[in-house]
Design an enzyme around this catalytic site. Structure first.
Site, PDB file in Angstrom:
ATOM      1  N   GLU A  46       0.817  -1.213   0.000  1.00 26.52           N
ATOM      2  CA  GLU A  46       0.000   0.000   0.000  1.00 26.52           C
ATOM      3  C   GLU A  46       0.852   1.265   0.000  1.00 26.52           C
ATOM      4  OE1 GLU A  46      -2.941   0.207  -0.755  1.00 26.52           O
ATOM      5  OE2 GLU A  46      -3.534  -1.880  -0.584  1.00 26.52           O
ATOM      6  N   TYR A 129      -7.041   6.595   3.278  1.00 30.36           N
ATOM      7  CA  TYR A 129      -7.091   5.496   2.318  1.00 30.36           C
ATOM      8  C   TYR A 129      -6.273   4.298   2.791  1.00 30.36           C
ATOM      9  CZ  TYR A 129      -5.666   2.277  -1.123  1.00 30.36           C
ATOM     10  OH  TYR A 129      -5.383   1.086  -1.727  1.00 30.36           O
ATOM     11  N   ASP A 147     -10.093   5.193  -2.933  1.00 34.09           N
ATOM     12  CA  ASP A 147      -8.901   5.577  -3.678  1.00 34.09           C
ATOM     13  C   ASP A 147      -9.347   6.200  -4.999  1.00 34.09           C
ATOM     14  OD1 ASP A 147      -9.716   3.383  -5.194  1.00 34.09           O
ATOM     15  OD2 ASP A 147      -7.675   3.073  -5.883  1.00 34.09           O
ATOM     16  N   CYS A 210     -17.803  -3.885 -19.242  1.00 31.34           N
ATOM     17  CA  CYS A 210     -18.181  -3.582 -17.858  1.00 31.34           C
ATOM     18  C   CYS A 210     -19.379  -4.415 -17.414  1.00 31.34           C
ATOM     19  CB  CYS A 210     -18.508  -2.101 -17.719  1.00 31.34           C
ATOM     20  SG  CYS A 210     -18.993  -1.642 -16.028  1.00 31.34           S
ATOM     21  N   CYS A 216     -25.069   2.019 -15.046  1.00 34.10           N
ATOM     22  CA  CYS A 216     -24.200   3.195 -14.960  1.00 34.10           C
ATOM     23  C   CYS A 216     -24.938   4.474 -15.382  1.00 34.10           C
ATOM     24  CB  CYS A 216     -22.971   2.994 -15.840  1.00 34.10           C
ATOM     25  SG  CYS A 216     -21.816   4.379 -15.803  1.00 34.10           S
TER      26      CYS A 216
END
Length: 298
Positions: A46, A129, A147, A210, A216
DNA sequence: GATTCGTGGGC
DNA sequence: TGCCCAAGAAT
């Protein structure tokens, strides 16, 4: 003041969770920090992944963990060695902070990466985060993980906008909280990040691939272009950052201290050079040695 | 909130 | 070819 988007109907929310998680099962990349990695390994990944692409992180990640397989191992070495091993990943203060975090973990947590969000947030280099990511991915915690990927995915799917605002708003955090599934939140976090990284990309989104294109709102609205303020594009040539980078590169590539005349060679402007060097010293990335030499911190 | 802080790859 | 972007944090 933008009005918050209408919430998803429960049925759509269920579909959203199911499809994204199913997609993740088959499409996720085989990354080393997802292969039964220790909390420390997750934490190292990370730190390295902050503002840095996966492809550049991979080799440094592997060698780093081989050399320092635990917080105690890193804490026992010098911060300068951490900066050296960081190589050309960029933002070398992250190496310093990772080292300091390892020292704090040894001092306050018995050498084990703590699972609690509060304890993680108190570590140097760990912000909202990274704390949520470590707690989620290393300990299966349930947290909102925001993020740049997740923010973009949610902006498009739920708010119908191409890109999120410059900084995280409370409304945005509220939306992410509302979208958080009751179970498997850690997988949801990883899956939405992966969706943003592989499909819902910043520039050329692969909407035909997707799994939730039909849900969406950005797509439904006809892909309107982002109209808000952008992060100012950062210049590079001639900046202090470039100068700092050159100075530090010389020290990284030298086994011992470097005489100042040697450093002077990498940047023509003396005023800027001194300012950059002073800055590196102030940041703890460089330390003076004797009268006229400099080295990575010992 | 706006700035600062590296580095390199993709389009 | 330049510009944009990449699992942000600290100040």
């Amino acid at each position: 003041m933008t009005r918050a988007a209408a919430p998803f109907p429960v049925a759509d929310l269920v579909r959203l969770h199911e499809r994204v998680l199913e997609w993740f099962d088959v499409a996720q990349r085989d990354l080393p920090w997802r292969r039964d990695a220790s909390p420390w390994a997750v934490m190292v990944s990370e730190f390295m992944l902050q503002q840095t692409p996966v492809s550049r992180v991979l080799p440094v990640y592997e060698s780093w963990l081989q050399r320092w397989p635990s917080p105690a191992a890193l804490a026992a070495d010098s911060p300068g060695e951490a900066v050296r091993a960081w190589g050309r990943l960029g933002y070398p203060r992250r190496a310093l902070r990772l080292h300091a975090a390892a020292v704090a973990i040894v001092a306050h947590h018995g050498g084990e990466v703590p699972p609690a969000l509060d304890d993680l947030l108190a570590l140097p280099g760990v912000g909202s985060y990274t704390a949520a990511a470590i707690s989620s991915f290393a300990f299966a915690g349930r947290h909102v993980v925001l993020d740049t990927n997740v923010r973009r995915v949610f902006a498009r799917i739920a708010e119908g906008e191409q890109l999120p605002a410059t900084s995280v708003t409370s409304a945005e955090r509220g939306l992410a909280t509302a979208l958080l599934p009751a179970t498997e939140a850690h997988r949801w976090a990883a899956a939405t990040m992966e969706l943003g990284a592989l499909i819902c990309t910043a520039r050329s989104p692969r909407c035909t691939e997707c799994p939730v294109a039909d849900l969406c709102r950005w797509r439904a609205a006809g892909y309107p272009e982002y109209d808000g303020a952008r992060r100012p594009t950062q210049s590079w040539d001639g900046t202090d950052r470039q100068c700092r980078g050159r100075l530090l590169a010389v020290l990284r590539d030298s086994a011992g201290p470097v005489a100042k005349p040697q450093l002077d060679l990498v940047w023509p402007d003396a005023v800027q050079r001194e300012r950059a060097l002073d800055g590196l010293v102030a940041d703890g990335l460089v330390e003076p040695v004797g009268d006229d030499s400099f080295a990575l911190p010992g």
